[in-house]
Design a protein around this motif. Structure first.
Motif, mmCIF file in Angstrom:
data_model
loop_
_atom_site.group_PDB
_atom_site.id
_atom_site.type_symbol
_atom_site.label_atom_id
_atom_site.label_comp_id
_atom_site.label_asym_id
_atom_site.label_seq_id
_atom_site.Cartn_x
_atom_site.Cartn_y
_atom_site.Cartn_z
ATOM 1 N N GLN A 12 41.629 44.396 34.765
ATOM 2 C CA GLN A 12 41.480 43.388 33.732
ATOM 3 C C GLN A 12 41.441 41.992 34.344
ATOM 4 O O GLN A 12 41.963 41.747 35.427
ATOM 5 C CB GLN A 12 42.647 43.483 32.727
ATOM 6 N N LYS A 13 40.810 41.082 33.636
ATOM 7 C CA LYS A 13 40.727 39.694 34.086
ATOM 8 C C LYS A 13 42.140 39.110 34.241
ATOM 9 O O LYS A 13 43.034 39.382 33.450
ATOM 10 C CB LYS A 13 39.916 38.867 33.081
ATOM 11 N N ASP A 14 42.322 38.319 35.302
ATOM 12 C CA ASP A 14 43.570 37.628 35.651
ATOM 13 C C ASP A 14 44.643 38.573 36.205
ATOM 14 O O ASP A 14 45.762 38.127 36.469
ATOM 15 C CB ASP A 14 44.136 36.850 34.457
ATOM 16 N N SER A 15 44.326 39.844 36.361
ATOM 17 C CA SER A 15 45.298 40.741 36.985
ATOM 18 C C SER A 15 45.206 40.626 38.506
ATOM 19 O O SER A 15 44.171 40.273 39.056
ATOM 20 C CB SER A 15 45.057 42.191 36.549
ATOM 21 N N ASP A 29 45.213 49.975 43.199
ATOM 22 C CA ASP A 29 45.065 50.942 42.115
ATOM 23 C C ASP A 29 43.737 50.731 41.393
ATOM 24 O O ASP A 29 43.278 49.605 41.215
ATOM 25 C CB ASP A 29 46.219 50.805 41.114
ATOM 26 N N ASN A 30 43.152 51.838 40.954
ATOM 27 C CA ASN A 30 41.905 51.830 40.189
ATOM 28 C C ASN A 30 40.736 51.230 40.958
ATOM 29 O O ASN A 30 39.794 50.710 40.351
ATOM 30 C CB ASN A 30 42.081 51.087 38.856
ATOM 31 N N SER A 74 44.566 40.185 45.712
ATOM 32 C CA SER A 74 43.328 39.636 45.182
ATOM 33 C C SER A 74 43.452 39.538 43.670
ATOM 34 O O SER A 74 43.864 40.505 43.024
ATOM 35 C CB SER A 74 42.127 40.509 45.550
ATOM 36 N N MET A 75 43.087 38.392 43.149
ATOM 37 C CA MET A 75 43.134 38.197 41.695
ATOM 38 C C MET A 75 41.741 38.391 41.111
ATOM 39 O O MET A 75 40.746 37.871 41.633
ATOM 40 C CB MET A 75 43.647 36.801 41.331
ATOM 41 N N VAL A 109 35.481 39.304 41.631
ATOM 42 C CA VAL A 109 34.898 39.704 40.357
ATOM 43 C C VAL A 109 34.965 41.219 40.284
ATOM 44 O O VAL A 109 34.533 41.915 41.216
ATOM 45 C CB VAL A 109 33.436 39.220 40.238
ATOM 46 N N ALA A 110 35.539 41.727 39.231
ATOM 47 C CA ALA A 110 35.723 43.172 39.109
ATOM 48 C C ALA A 110 34.389 43.888 39.229
ATOM 49 O O ALA A 110 33.390 43.495 38.631
ATOM 50 C CB ALA A 110 36.381 43.507 37.773
#
Length: 624
Positions: free
Chosen positions: A168-171, A132-133, A198-199, A102-103
């Motif tokens: 972003q979701k699903d990235s 990244d990020n 990791s998704m 979860v981001a």
């Protein structure tokens, strides 16, 4: 050529002895002619003759010796390299991270290494690269280097790197790791690599704009941005920023932005917690222009902003023929107190180039904080079933025909309730929302197909009320006291004092209560409950009580927040027949978490005569 007869003559001469015959010379390649002794016999007939080596055989011997030497050299080299052979695949390196994340939540990246070779590894270093990020737990550098030093043969180890993955979701985000080392006894350096993916399955913070789809140029615009943490973990140190369209002129916002009218710092967004930002301003633009607001929430490191979630909100500029706005007197900065009286003014206008007939106005009130029985309007009619006020041609004659550019006003007033209806812990953060609309059932022919109605929303927040009280007792069941009553000069009497906090409708944070003890009053360091954050500074005589949060409804649906402590009083002769202070003026300072305002409550000093269980004869100091 000699013929046979001549040869016979030579061989068989008459009277010739055998020994006188010519001797055949013996010769072999590589040696001189045979020497002949005096007796005519060669010395080679008298001793063994050395055998001449066979050239072919010597050649084979040389080849054999060279081959044997070559085998020895090659074998030595093979043995040397075999003994020093190194297989980097035997240095194991793995990287483990959650497959689904979860981001924004904290995760662990586990690096494992193992030396399965027969060599020790020197100068070992691990280089980990965050996706990244990402936000590392420590610092901002996405490349982290760890020096291990020596890894012995068959030794293993692991390193944990912590941080947050954003996106972003699903990235899918990839993390990488490299281990560099030098096998002992070998001059070369080697490296092994590993990676993990990791998704991002969810972005826990969601936002949405609440703004009209249709905008009128030069109209006052009230925008609400809501943000919500849908996860079970809290986020700390968030930043939120909004990029306004070029035609938007900022007016005000609540809470106040901390930078450039468009950035807010959210110190903590708790699990399942939501918040919102109210923005007021004016919007201008050409008809059919789309005005886009962009909001981003995330983390900020120095000048770098990492986005956790993003949302767009837009409205279309249209030339609405009917416009309507609201203003209210008695609500400075759109904040009010219980018992306040609010005076609303609704301003309307025909912005079209043709008359509009039979206009009607409604104002819907959405709030449980108002005393609707107190609504008053000169011309409007109030329907308590729908909580709406109505104006039309029957009670407002000007609405019969609105000429191009014509403006008008309607008014009403109403009181805020004395006490907010707090019945459970979800009853908090009371606001007063009014929605004003103007419309007409008669659309001019030139405006057919155009929305002619106008709408305006206004929201006002209700401040919480904090109450601080101080009480004193001689006879107390929590902390017992001693000493004479009435108090006597030169003799010590102790008293028990109570600080209590009541809070009505919004949570209070960063609460601090303070007071000064007079120099003739001594702190006894007896406190109840024992775990409260109550401190006394003997150098200044200041007593301070700090509380992180006081919830709405404290003192109503929840017990008052109370601390109990003891002081001692030894009167002086100049205090005879007086009622001295036992504690000075007490002050409460806190932050209203809903309005983001500073809240203050003050109670006067507590004197001897103010004690709850002291009768009149004991209210003043007496002599010995």
């Amino acid at each position: 050529m000699v013929d046979i007869d001549e040869l016979k003559k030579r061989l068989y001469q008459s009277g010739e002895k055998f020994s006188d015959r010519p001797k055949q010379t013996s010769w072999q390649p590589g040696r001189p002619m045979d020497p002949v002794k005096e007796n005519g016999v060669s010395e080679y007939w008298q001793r063994p003759v050395a055998q001449t080596p066979n050239p072919l055989k010597s050649r084979y011997i040389k080849i054999a010796l060279i081959s044997l030497g070559t085998l020895v050299v090659v074998g030595g080299i093979f043995w040397f390299f075999w003994s020093k052979n190194f297989d980097k695949s035997e240095v194991m390196l793995t990287l483990e991270s959650p497959d689904r994340v979860v981001a924004g939540e904290n995760i662990n990246f586990l690096v494992k290494y193992q030396n399965n070779t027969n060599n020790a590894l020197d100068n070992v270093k691990v280089v980990f690269i965050y996706p990244d990020n990402s936000l590392p737990e420590v610092g901002t550098d996405l490349v982290v280097k760890k020096t291990i030093g020596v890894v012995e043969s068959k030794q293993s180890g692991e390193i944990i790197f912590k941080g947050k993955i954003l996106g972003q979701k699903d990235s899918t985000k990839e993390s990488r790791v490299t281990i560099n080392y030098q096998p002992r006894g070998i001059q070369s350096f080697f490296e092994n690599n590993a990676s993990a993916q990791s998704m991002i399955i969810a972005v826990p913070v969601i936002m949405n704009f609440d703004l009209p789809e249709k905008l009128v140029s030069d109209q006052e615009l009230n925008i609400t941005l809501r943000y919500n943490n849908t996860s079970a973990v809290s986020f700390f140190g968030l930043f939120l920023k909004i990029d306004y369209p070029a035609g938007f002129k900022f007016g005000s916002a609540y809470p106040d932005p901390f930078q450039e009218n468009n950035q807010w710092e959210i110190f903590e967004l708790g699990a399942r917690e939501e918040g919102k930002i109210l923005i007021s301003g004016t919007i201008t633009g050409q008809s059919n222009d789309s005005e886009v607001f962009n909001a981003q929430i995330g983390f900020k490191n120095d000048d770098n902003f990492t986005t956790l979630a993003e949302v767009l909100g837009s409205g279309l500029i249209s030339d609405s023929p009917l416009s309507i706005t609201q203003s209210v007197e008695g609500a400075e900065s759109n904040l009010v107190n219980p018992k306040d009286r609010l005076y609303y003014k609704i301003t309307y206008q025909n912005t079209a180039s043709v008359p509009i007939i039979s206009a009607n106005i409604t104002v819907e009130i959405q709030s449980s904080a108002l005393d609707l029985k107190s609504i008053d309007s000169d011309t409007g009619n109030f329907d308590s079933n729908t909580n709406k006020l109505f104006w039309n041609t029957s009670n407002k004659k000007d609405l019969a025909v609105l000429q191009p550019g014509q403006t008008g006003e309607v008014e009403f007033n109403v009181s805020v309730k004395d006490k907010m209806p707090v019945n459970n812990f979800s009853d908090k953060n009371f606001a007063i929302k009014t929605i004003a609309k103007i419309d007409s059932p008669n659309v001019p022919l030139s405006l057919i197909g155009t929305q002619i109605n106008g709408e305006s929303e206004l929201e006002i927040k209700v401040r919480t009320e904090a109450v601080l009280s101080v009480r004193g007792y001689f006879n107390d069941s929590i902390i017992s006291n001693s000493g004479p009553l009435p108090t006597k000069v030169g003799q010590t009497t102790t008293f028990t004092l109570y600080w209590s906090i009541l809070n009505t409708s919004n949570n209070l944070t960063d609460v601090e209560v303070s007071a000064d003890l007079p120099s003739y009053v001594r702190w006894q360091n007896k406190i109840s409950p024992a775990d409260v954050n109550l401190k006394y500074d003997s150098s200044t005589g200041k007593l301070t009580w700090k509380i992180s949060r006081v919830v709405a409804g404290t003192g109503d649906i929840a017990p008052a927040k109370t601390v109990i402590f003891q002081v001692a009083f030894t009167p002086s002769i100049n205090q005879v027949d007086r009622s001295p202070e036992l504690i000075g003026r007490s002050t409460l300072v806190a932050i209203d978490s809903f309005t983001n305002e500073k809240v203050t409550a003050i109670t006067e000093a507590l004197r001897l005569e103010n004690l709850f269980d002291i009768v009149n004869s004991d209210q003043k100091v007496v002599g010995n």
